[in-house]
Design a protein around this motif. Structure first.
Motif, mmCIF file in Angstrom:
data_model
loop_
_atom_site.group_PDB
_atom_site.id
_atom_site.type_symbol
_atom_site.label_atom_id
_atom_site.label_comp_id
_atom_site.label_asym_id
_atom_site.label_seq_id
_atom_site.Cartn_x
_atom_site.Cartn_y
_atom_site.Cartn_z
ATOM 1 N N SER A 125 10.145 26.772 -107.855
ATOM 2 C CA SER A 125 11.211 26.256 -107.002
ATOM 3 C C SER A 125 12.479 27.080 -107.216
ATOM 4 O O SER A 125 12.776 27.471 -108.354
ATOM 5 N N PRO A 126 13.236 27.335 -106.150
ATOM 6 C CA PRO A 126 14.513 28.036 -106.322
ATOM 7 C C PRO A 126 15.597 27.143 -106.914
ATOM 8 O O PRO A 126 16.635 27.624 -107.361
ATOM 9 N N ASP A 127 15.363 25.814 -106.928
ATOM 10 C CA ASP A 127 16.376 24.865 -107.406
ATOM 11 C C ASP A 127 15.644 23.667 -108.005
ATOM 12 O O ASP A 127 15.170 22.787 -107.286
ATOM 13 N N LEU A 128 15.563 23.619 -109.330
ATOM 14 C CA LEU A 128 14.809 22.557 -109.996
ATOM 15 C C LEU A 128 15.417 21.184 -109.739
ATOM 16 O O LEU A 128 14.690 20.199 -109.575
ATOM 17 N N HIS A 131 11.651 23.303 -101.362
ATOM 18 C CA HIS A 131 11.824 22.847 -102.736
ATOM 19 C C HIS A 131 10.706 23.329 -103.656
ATOM 20 O O HIS A 131 10.937 23.597 -104.831
ATOM 21 N N LEU A 132 9.496 23.383 -103.147
ATOM 22 C CA LEU A 132 8.340 23.849 -103.911
ATOM 23 C C LEU A 132 7.836 25.098 -103.211
ATOM 24 O O LEU A 132 6.977 25.039 -102.343
ATOM 25 N N ARG A 133 8.378 26.238 -103.591
ATOM 26 C CA ARG A 133 8.238 27.444 -102.785
ATOM 27 C C ARG A 133 6.822 28.019 -102.786
ATOM 28 O O ARG A 133 6.327 28.456 -101.760
ATOM 29 N N LYS A 134 6.176 28.035 -103.942
ATOM 30 C CA LYS A 134 4.838 28.644 -103.986
ATOM 31 C C LYS A 134 4.088 28.191 -105.230
ATOM 32 O O LYS A 134 4.672 27.677 -106.191
ATOM 33 N N ILE A 135 2.776 28.399 -105.201
ATOM 34 C CA ILE A 135 1.923 28.191 -106.373
ATOM 35 C C ILE A 135 1.837 29.526 -107.098
ATOM 36 O O ILE A 135 1.433 30.534 -106.508
#
Length: 259
Positions: A208-211, A127-131
């Motif tokens: 994220s890829p999906d907010l 859900h939280l892919r990267k900074i």
């Protein structure tokens, strides 16, 4: 000669009041197992090794702003360089068998003297892919941009994704985004220990890829979300806080070619 401060931010220290509670909360946020770390209770920190940049929960700095760590190859050259840069706080360099380190303002400059034994970083979660960005908050965008350009030895450019705010592209990891509150929409706070009033939230931007899925996940772990999904500077995003009030901005993931 190479610049004494590397254009790389290997860690951000996030101040927390209750380390045990914070570890459990972030483990749920990042969907990571809790692995006891050496001297965790003694040193009062816990490290989440993410891709490129670590998030270090730190109960020792509770009551201070978050601290961004910058990398250096020669700690003495880095300290001499910082002596001649405008600053309000500059500590002496400390060295042990593991690290050499000093603080300038709300930043840490660090050189690793040996392998700390941490496993390679992984993405945060699905859900939280990267900074993607670490923020600098300012009321004087020109002076602040000039300070950081000199500090890391790189020129800033306009970040086309975030309203043309100045951004300095790092050699590795998240980039540095300088914000005069057009993006952050945050209130300032007085920190007595440093005797400064400053904004600290959001600390960083995650992608994220999906907010919608990311927002539902943050809600499920008890993150504080006041506004939900909104637009800031034309970017669809949402802002959330951990139980200690540390803030993060989540935006939709984009291709590297579009950053």
């Amino acid at each position: 000669m190479s610049h004494p401060i590397n254009a790389f931010m290997p860690a951000v220290f996030v101040p927390v009041h209750d380390l045990k509670r914070a570890i459990e909360w972030y483990a749920n946020l990042f969907q990571r197992p809790i692995v006891p770390q050496p001297d965790q209770d003694t040193h009062g920190i816990y490290i989440f090794a993410l891709e490129e940049t670590e998030i270090i929960l730190d109960r020792n700095t509770w009551g201070s702003p978050p601290t961004v760590m910058f990398d250096a190859d020669d700690i003495h050259a880095a300290h001499q360089f910082c002596e001649h840069r405008p600053h309000t706080v500059l500590t002496e360099a400390f060295t042990d068998e593991y690290i050499s380190v000093f603080n300038i303002n709300s930043h840490m400059v660090c050189k690793a003297n040996r392998d700390l034994g941490l496993k390679p970083g992984r993405p945060t979660n699905a859900h939280l892919r990267k900074i993607s960005r670490i923020l600098v908050h300012t009321d004087d965008i020109e002076d602040t941009t000039a300070w950081y350009e000199a500090f890391v030895g790189k020129s800033a450019g306009s970040d086309p994704r975030f309203g043309d705010l100045p951004a300095i592209l790092m050699d590795r990891g998240p980039h540095l985004l300088i914000d005069d509150n057009r993006l952050s929409h945050s209130q300032s706070k007085y920190f007595e220990q440093l005797q400064v009033e400053t904004r600290t939230n959001p600390i960083m931007i995650m992608e994220s890829p999906d907010l919608d899925a990311a927002l539902a996940h943050v809600h499920s772990v008890g993150g504080l979300v006041k506004e939900g999904i909104e637009k800031r500077l034309g970017v669809t995003c949402f802002h959330f806080q951990d139980p200690d009030g540390n803030g993060y901005l989540v935006v939709e993931e984009v291709d590297k070619t579009a950053q």
